[in-house]
Design a protein around this motif. Sequence first.
Motif, PDB file in Angstrom:
ATOM      1  N   THR A 174       9.876   3.900  -8.282  1.00 11.98           N
ATOM      2  CA  THR A 174       9.760   2.876  -7.643  1.00 11.98           C
ATOM      3  C   THR A 174       8.522   1.806  -7.240  1.00 11.98           C
ATOM      4  N   PHE A 175       7.483   1.966  -7.111  1.00 11.21           N
ATOM      5  CA  PHE A 175       6.917   1.882  -6.479  1.00 11.21           C
ATOM      6  C   PHE A 175       5.139   2.466  -7.053  1.00 11.21           C
ATOM      7  N   THR A 176       4.541   1.875  -7.258  1.00 14.24           N
ATOM      8  CA  THR A 176       3.464   2.163  -8.105  1.00 14.24           C
ATOM      9  C   THR A 176       2.368   2.090  -7.012  1.00 14.24           C
ATOM     10  N   PRO A 177       1.440   3.284  -6.087  1.00 16.48           N
ATOM     11  CA  PRO A 177       0.249   2.546  -5.471  1.00 16.48           C
ATOM     12  C   PRO A 177      -0.543   2.106  -6.189  1.00 16.48           C
ATOM     13  N   PRO A 178      -1.657   0.648  -5.292  1.00 14.03           N
ATOM     14  CA  PRO A 178      -2.405  -0.113  -6.038  1.00 14.03           C
ATOM     15  C   PRO A 178      -4.041   0.466  -6.092  1.00 14.03           C
ATOM     16  N   PRO A 179      -4.605   1.223  -7.088  1.00 16.43           N
ATOM     17  CA  PRO A 179      -6.129   1.931  -7.509  1.00 16.43           C
ATOM     18  C   PRO A 179      -6.382   1.201  -6.362  1.00 16.43           C
ATOM     19  N   ALA A 180      -7.170   2.733  -6.022  1.00 20.30           N
ATOM     20  CA  ALA A 180      -8.334   2.786  -4.621  1.00 20.30           C
ATOM     21  C   ALA A 180     -10.023   1.921  -5.163  1.00 20.30           C
ATOM     22  N   GLU A 181     -10.327   1.821  -4.078  1.00 18.63           N
ATOM     23  CA  GLU A 181     -11.367   0.240  -4.770  1.00 18.63           C
ATOM     24  C   GLU A 181     -12.826   1.961  -4.028  1.00 18.63           C
ATOM     25  N   ALA A 182     -12.584   1.854  -3.085  1.00 17.70           N
ATOM     26  CA  ALA A 182     -13.501   2.907  -1.715  1.00 17.70           C
ATOM     27  C   ALA A 182     -13.837   4.183  -2.856  1.00 17.70           C
ATOM     28  N   ASP A 183     -12.808   4.691  -3.199  1.00 16.05           N
ATOM     29  CA  ASP A 183     -13.407   5.700  -4.049  1.00 16.05           C
ATOM     30  C   ASP A 183     -13.308   5.544  -5.783  1.00 16.05           C
ATOM     31  N   ASP A 184     -13.279   4.965  -6.155  1.00 13.54           N
ATOM     32  CA  ASP A 184     -13.265   4.437  -7.055  1.00 13.54           C
ATOM     33  C   ASP A 184     -14.563   4.813  -8.225  1.00 13.54           C
ATOM     34  N   ARG A 232       4.940   8.608  11.431  1.00 14.44           N
ATOM     35  CA  ARG A 232       4.338   7.974   9.756  1.00 14.44           C
ATOM     36  C   ARG A 232       4.640   8.714   9.526  1.00 14.44           C
ATOM     37  N   ARG A 233       4.541  10.208   9.476  1.00 18.36           N
ATOM     38  CA  ARG A 233       5.315  11.420   8.522  1.00 18.36           C
ATOM     39  C   ARG A 233       6.529  10.877   7.673  1.00 18.36           C
ATOM     40  N   THR A 234       7.015  10.586   8.609  1.00 15.32           N
ATOM     41  CA  THR A 234       8.418  10.371   7.703  1.00 15.32           C
ATOM     42  C   THR A 234       8.939   8.778   7.193  1.00 15.32           C
ATOM     43  N   LEU A 235       7.507   8.233   7.093  1.00 12.18           N
ATOM     44  CA  LEU A 235       7.345   7.123   5.612  1.00 12.18           C
ATOM     45  C   LEU A 235       6.222   7.868   5.383  1.00 12.18           C
ATOM     46  N   ALA A 236       5.528   8.681   5.049  1.00 16.95           N
ATOM     47  CA  ALA A 236       5.121   9.212   3.933  1.00 16.95           C
ATOM     48  C   ALA A 236       5.630  10.006   2.649  1.00 16.95           C
ATOM     49  N   ILE A 237       6.440  10.888   3.193  1.00 17.97           N
ATOM     50  CA  ILE A 237       7.986  11.317   2.369  1.00 17.97           C
ATOM     51  C   ILE A 237       8.168  10.627   1.883  1.00 17.97           C
ATOM     52  N   ASN A 238       8.586   8.876   2.604  1.00 16.43           N
ATOM     53  CA  ASN A 238       9.830   8.218   1.579  1.00 16.43           C
ATOM     54  C   ASN A 238       8.645   7.569   0.224  1.00 16.43           C
ATOM     55  N   THR A 239       7.162   7.594   1.496  1.00 19.37           N
ATOM     56  CA  THR A 239       6.116   7.139  -0.099  1.00 19.37           C
ATOM     57  C   THR A 239       6.713   8.105  -1.001  1.00 19.37           C
ATOM     58  N   ARG A 240       6.485   8.709  -1.144  1.00 26.09           N
ATOM     59  CA  ARG A 240       6.418  10.167  -1.775  1.00 26.09           C
ATOM     60  C   ARG A 240       7.002  10.389  -2.734  1.00 26.09           C
ATOM     61  N   ARG A 241       8.889   9.628  -2.236  1.00 25.50           N
ATOM     62  CA  ARG A 241      10.197   9.493  -2.588  1.00 25.50           C
ATOM     63  C   ARG A 241      10.038   8.809  -3.776  1.00 25.50           C
ATOM     64  N   LEU A 242       9.206   7.715  -3.339  1.00 31.79           N
ATOM     65  CA  LEU A 242       9.319   6.405  -3.989  1.00 31.79           C
ATOM     66  C   LEU A 242       8.936   6.721  -5.353  1.00 31.79           C
ATOM     67  N   ILE A 243       6.896   7.234  -5.165  1.00 26.84           N
ATOM     68  CA  ILE A 243       6.681   7.515  -6.243  1.00 26.84           C
ATOM     69  C   ILE A 243       6.978   8.484  -6.935  1.00 26.84           C
ATOM     70  N   ASP A 244       7.985   9.622  -7.061  1.00 26.97           N
ATOM     71  CA  ASP A 244       8.034  10.286  -7.886  1.00 26.97           C
ATOM     72  C   ASP A 244       9.224   9.761  -8.333  1.00 26.97           C
ATOM     73  N   THR A 245      10.041   8.845  -8.208  1.00 28.81           N
ATOM     74  CA  THR A 245      11.163   8.120  -8.347  1.00 28.81           C
ATOM     75  C   THR A 245      11.096   6.885  -9.148  1.00 28.81           C
ATOM     76  N   ASP A 278       0.995  -1.281  -0.215  1.00 24.59           N
ATOM     77  CA  ASP A 278      -0.110  -0.200  -0.098  1.00 24.59           C
ATOM     78  C   ASP A 278       0.429   1.119  -0.297  1.00 24.59           C
ATOM     79  N   CYS A 279       1.872   1.409   0.415  1.00 31.37           N
ATOM     80  CA  CYS A 279       3.255   2.734   0.576  1.00 31.37           C
ATOM     81  C   CYS A 279       4.199   2.237   0.749  1.00 31.37           C
ATOM     82  N   GLY A 280       4.709   1.224   0.312  1.00 33.71           N
ATOM     83  CA  GLY A 280       6.465   0.735  -0.377  1.00 33.71           C
ATOM     84  C   GLY A 280       7.072   0.771   0.637  1.00 33.71           C
ATOM     85  N   ASN A 281       6.978   1.423   2.037  1.00 34.93           N
ATOM     86  CA  ASN A 281       7.603   1.168   2.877  1.00 34.93           C
ATOM     87  C   ASN A 281       8.741  -0.549   3.463  1.00 34.93           C
ATOM     88  N   ARG A 282       9.378   0.043   3.917  1.00 32.62           N
ATOM     89  CA  ARG A 282      10.028  -1.768   3.992  1.00 32.62           C
ATOM     90  C   ARG A 282       9.319  -1.859   5.182  1.00 32.62           C
TER      91      ARG A 282
END
Length: 295
Positions: free
Chosen positions: A136-146, A121-134, A46-50
């Motif tokens: 290396t990580f693609t978040p899964p599609p949201a089901e509830a807000d589809d 949690r904020r540190t992991l959120a920043i790392n998730t944004r960094r992984l998405i920008d580079t 969901d977030c790409g963190n280790r």
Amino acid sequence: MRSTPSPSARRWDGSPVTVPPRRSLRVASDGTSRLLRCGQGDRCRDCGNRIEWYHRSMQRPVRLHPHELPSARVPASCRWHVSSGIAHPAGDGSDWCRVPHAAVCPAREALSVLPELAGLRRTLAINTRRLIDTGTFTPPPAEADDPVPQRAVCRPVRPVVQLLYVRYLAARPVDEIQCVAQTRRRHRCVSPLLTPDAPAGVWRLVPATATSGQLALPSEVMAVYDLSALPYAEQLRWRAQRCPRHATTPTAADLAVADWEPFDPLRHHAHIRTRLPTPARRSGPAGRARQATRP
């Protein structure tokens, strides 16, 4: 200047020198799990963190944050400790503890009762944004807000699979479930479980209930990928989450924990699908003929 070792297998005082034979780590082939008793590194889908997978005392896996935190900064309800490779949901009395990844995952809703873990949690959120920008990580599609209606969805993101008379919630679509065996290069096998040369299951509409005697939800059905008609050995292969090639190689160890989660219609109500998956349409006469033969 170095001392010359004695040619005899005795020490200077005459006592015998006992050298224990070297034994390599081996995995028991008849064990319930071929995983070693240590944390299996992985990334959150969901977030790409280790994260690290550990088994509990009830043999159910749990995802823990890979680093220890001071116990004073963690609420008592979120403290975990690892003993002999088994994760226990309580503190061990030390100044350090582990926390479940679900409590700090930035892809989940923040719990207002856990302000102590807001910084992590904020540190992991920043790392998730960094992984998405580079990339290396693609978040899964949201089901509830589809906004797309459910009838337009071709396949469930987390399907319910029935095998060995038990229903499980898979972590990814059926055709994307990956083998957990370790290859000769010490990497995880990239082969899927569903291969063209192996028998496949059948999608069915069944009452929305678990297979452990639990009552069904009132007037509700769900789509289940049923593997009950497959041979027993084939169902064991799916339960072990191994491709056909590694299913016949018992000496290969598991590099990851199987993604099966026992299905509970109350806890997993968001993943219940009331329609059968729509097969991919193919253009041309051959595609129309194949669609006509499907149930």
